[in-house]
Design an enzyme around this catalytic site. Structure first.
Site, PDB file in Angstrom:
ATOM      1  N   HIS A   1       0.862  -0.675   0.307  1.00  0.00           N
ATOM      2  CA  HIS A   1       0.008   0.034   0.414  1.00  0.00           C
ATOM      3  C   HIS A   1       0.739   1.339   0.285  1.00  0.00           C
ATOM      4  CE1 HIS A   1      -2.995   2.606   2.474  1.00  0.00           C
ATOM      5  NE2 HIS A   1      -3.247   2.442   1.279  1.00  0.00           N
TER       6      HIS A   1
ATOM      7  N   HIS B   1      -0.822  10.448  -1.716  1.00  0.00           N
ATOM      8  CA  HIS B   1      -2.088  10.842  -1.645  1.00  0.00           C
ATOM      9  C   HIS B   1      -2.642  11.139  -1.806  1.00  0.00           C
ATOM     10  CE1 HIS B   1      -4.863   9.201   1.459  1.00  0.00           C
ATOM     11  NE2 HIS B   1      -4.747   8.567   1.241  1.00  0.00           N
TER      12      HIS B   1
HETATM   13  O1  G3P Z   1      -6.742   1.338  -2.577  1.00  0.00           O
HETATM   14  C1  G3P Z   1      -6.769   1.016  -1.213  1.00  0.00           C
HETATM   15  C2  G3P Z   1      -6.472   2.253   0.290  1.00  0.00           C
HETATM   16  O2  G3P Z   1      -5.440   3.114  -0.371  1.00  0.00           O
HETATM   17  C3  G3P Z   1      -7.669   3.058  -0.262  1.00  0.00           C
HETATM   18  O3  G3P Z   1      -7.541   4.389   0.780  1.00  0.00           O
HETATM   19  O4  G3P Z   1      -7.290   6.629   1.358  1.00  0.00           O
HETATM   20  O5  G3P Z   1      -5.427   4.959   1.520  1.00  0.00           O
HETATM   21  O6  G3P Z   1      -5.705   5.508  -0.851  1.00  0.00           O
HETATM   22  P1  G3P Z   1      -6.192   5.310   0.600  1.00  0.00           P
HETATM   23 MG    MG Z   2      -4.737   4.670  -1.941  1.00  0.00          MG
END
Ligand code: G3P
Ligand code: MG
Length: 251
Positions: free
Chosen positions: A12, A54
């Site tokens: 992630h 992000h």
């Molecule tokens: O794709 C999973 C996750 O990344 C979604 O939430 O806010 O971490 O981008 P976020």
């Molecule tokens: Mg994400």
């Protein structure tokens, strides 16, 4: 003992527990660990470049301030995207999507790239199609799944490029989410992991829909999801999850 290959383990924002999120350092580190996939987030610069970050704003993760979309790529490239995480990462930059696509195309393993389209808060017109076209230029469409909390963007992508693979991000519990996935012709559901259990995963699989859950950083949660049949977990701790999967007697 043979190594387990399931669930797939996707990093992630890269190996974001130990490296500055969504930077090349973070993606390189994740690939070095042996992950099955990378997740990243894309926004648009003022001059129309796809950039990997992000937040809509620069302030949390970089030395810049204000909105990403108010800056040109040249301005964004001046910013430091590593030093706020730790001084030793000073000099890391906001990557372009192209830089990551080069990395993926050079990977010796066929990893999956999950490109999250961040058009949930600011309306970047057609961001999803621009991302698809970038992936297409690198010949990586079979390796990429696009996801978003903005399902209008996913529908637009699917309708524009029928061969695109899309995953629907959501947080709260949905009733029969696979029906909705079928309605949008989505290949996958991308739920917050609390929102799925074995019956949902089984029903999704019967409907031909994969389930990729986020964000799982605790081994006990991965063990539960693995037993439930999850296809992929998205984690900030790919180091811990890969180790747990390798010691799969506990799974
Ligand atoms: O794709 C999973 C996750 O990344 C979604 O939430 O806010 O971490 O981008 P976020
Ligand atoms: Mg994400």
């Amino acid at each position: 003992m043979p190594k387990l290959t399931r669930p797939q383990i996707w990093a992630h924002r890269g190996f974001s527990h130990s490296y500055p999120e969504n930077t090349m350092a973070s993606f390189h580190a994740a690939l070095s660990l042996g992950v099955d996939g990378l997740e990243l987030d894309v926004h648009l610069s003022r001059d129309g470049h796809l950039v990997v970050i992000h937040d809509e704003r620069l302030d949390r993760t970089t030395t810049g301030t204000g909105l990403v979309v108010d800056h040109t790529l040249a301005e964004l490239k001046q910013l430091d995207a590593g030093s706020k995480f730790a001084a030793r990462f000073a000099g890391e930059r906001i990557p372009t999507l192209d830089e990551v696509l080069v990395l993926v195309s050079q990977s010796s393993r066929p990893i999956t790239l999950n490109i999250e389209i961040k058009s949930g808060i600011l309306p970047y017109p057609n961001l999803e199609c621009l991302a698809y076209e970038a992936v297409s230029r690198y010949g990586l469409l079979q390796r990429v799944i696009f996801s978003s909390f903005n399902h209008f963007a996913m529908r637009n992508l699917k309708q524009t490029y029928h061969g695109s693979r899309i995953g629907l991000l959501y947080t709260a519990g949905l009733v029969d989410p696979w029906r909705y996935a079928q309605f949008l012709e989505a290949e996958a559901l991308h739920p917050l992991f609390y929102s799925v259990d074995k019956s949902i995963i089984d029903d999704a699989h019967r409907a031909g829909v994969a389930v990729h859950a986020y964000t799982i950083d605790d081994v006990d949660d991965m063990v539960r999801l693995a037993a439930d049949g999850i296809d992929a977990i998205i984690t900030n701790r790919p180091d811990v999850m890969l180790q747990a999967r390798n010691n799969h007697e506990s799974l």
